[in-house]
Design a protein around this motif. Structure first.
Motif, PDB file in Angstrom:
ATOM      1  N   PRO A  41       2.282   5.310  -7.787  1.00  0.00           N
ATOM      2  CA  PRO A  41       1.566   6.374  -8.492  1.00  0.00           C
ATOM      3  C   PRO A  41       0.065   6.129  -8.586  1.00  0.00           C
ATOM      4  N   GLY A  42      -0.396   4.923  -8.288  1.00  0.00           N
ATOM      5  CA  GLY A  42      -1.823   4.613  -8.371  1.00  0.00           C
ATOM      6  C   GLY A  42      -2.268   4.171  -9.744  1.00  0.00           C
ATOM      7  N   LYS A  43      -1.310   3.811 -10.618  1.00  0.00           N
ATOM      8  CA  LYS A  43      -1.677   3.324 -11.952  1.00  0.00           C
ATOM      9  C   LYS A  43      -2.129   1.873 -11.892  1.00  0.00           C
ATOM     10  N   VAL A  44      -1.529   1.098 -10.976  1.00  0.00           N
ATOM     11  CA  VAL A  44      -1.936  -0.284 -10.736  1.00  0.00           C
ATOM     12  C   VAL A  44      -2.498  -0.317  -9.324  1.00  0.00           C
ATOM     13  N   THR A  45      -3.764  -0.686  -9.182  1.00  0.00           N
ATOM     14  CA  THR A  45      -4.382  -0.703  -7.856  1.00  0.00           C
ATOM     15  C   THR A  45      -5.106  -2.019  -7.612  1.00  0.00           C
ATOM     16  N   TYR A  46      -5.161  -2.386  -6.362  1.00  0.00           N
ATOM     17  CA  TYR A  46      -5.922  -3.541  -5.889  1.00  0.00           C
ATOM     18  C   TYR A  46      -6.859  -2.986  -4.829  1.00  0.00           C
ATOM     19  N   SER A  47      -8.037  -2.585  -5.259  1.00  0.00           N
ATOM     20  CA  SER A  47      -8.967  -1.933  -4.337  1.00  0.00           C
ATOM     21  C   SER A  47     -10.209  -2.789  -4.156  1.00  0.00           C
ATOM     22  N   GLY A  48     -11.027  -2.396  -3.203  1.00  0.00           N
ATOM     23  CA  GLY A  48     -12.257  -3.112  -2.929  1.00  0.00           C
ATOM     24  C   GLY A  48     -13.383  -2.144  -2.642  1.00  0.00           C
ATOM     25  N   LYS A  49     -14.495  -2.685  -2.174  1.00  0.00           N
ATOM     26  CA  LYS A  49     -15.667  -1.864  -1.870  1.00  0.00           C
ATOM     27  C   LYS A  49     -16.202  -2.158  -0.476  1.00  0.00           C
ATOM     28  N   ASP A  50     -15.377  -2.788   0.361  1.00  0.00           N
ATOM     29  CA  ASP A  50     -15.838  -3.181   1.690  1.00  0.00           C
ATOM     30  C   ASP A  50     -15.675  -2.077   2.727  1.00  0.00           C
TER      31      ASP A  50
END
Length: 167
Positions: A112-121
């Motif tokens: 659902p996108g409630k827990v995310t592991y994102s970056g900015k690369d």
């Protein structure tokens, strides 16, 4: 009332145009020297030299199932976005295939996108409710059922040891 609707429509269009470069861009990384391709899940491509590829390993140490998406360079200037690889809590293992060491990015979420592991690369379009697999050479506009997210560039430690996702 009609004037208000027109003003609202213009404001929405202006906002949309302001966001267009981010939503339109499939990726933000600069091309790495050497280029090359990488075989990925499903579709074979030209193999890279042995030292230019790696096996992507993931460990889910969180309490929720996680889904991993990947963004990586294939065949010159094309980029491939693939998802999802499902990791239940407490599971670890490699993603099928080998990937380019210099041009590989990852993103993970709980669905659902409630827990995310994102970056900015790098940035790419994903579909949280369904799988995706696309190769793009140039710009790509996110589809209505997609959202743009930030990916994290793989580093040497993660290439060697894999990534560990925790709460």
């Amino acid at each position: 009332m009609r004037a208000w609707k027109s003003a609202l429509a213009i404001a929405v269009c202006a906002l949309g145009l302001g966001l267009l470069p981010a939503a339109h861009a499939q990726f933000k990384p600069s091309p790495a020297p050497g280029g090359g391709g990488a075989p990925g899940p499903g579709t074979p491509t030209a193999p890279q030299a042995q030292g230019d590829q790696f096996v992507f390993k993931v460990c889910n140490r969180s309490k929720v199932p996680l889904f991993v998406g990947m963004l990586y360079k294939v065949n010159g200037n094309a980029w491939r976005t693939v998802g999802w690889v499902n990791y239940k809590p407490g599971t670890c293992g490699p993603v099928r295939g080998t990937y380019p060491r210099n041009d590989f990015y990852w993103y993970a979420e709980d669905g659902p996108g409630k827990v995310t592991y994102s970056g900015k690369d790098a940035y790419g379009c994903i579909n949280s409710s369904d799988g995706f697999d696309r190769t793009v050479n140039g710009d790509y506009q996110c589809a209505a059922n997609e959202k743009i997210v930030g990916f994290t560039k793989i580093d040497e430690n993660s290439i060697r040891d894999g990534i560990t996702l925790t709460d």
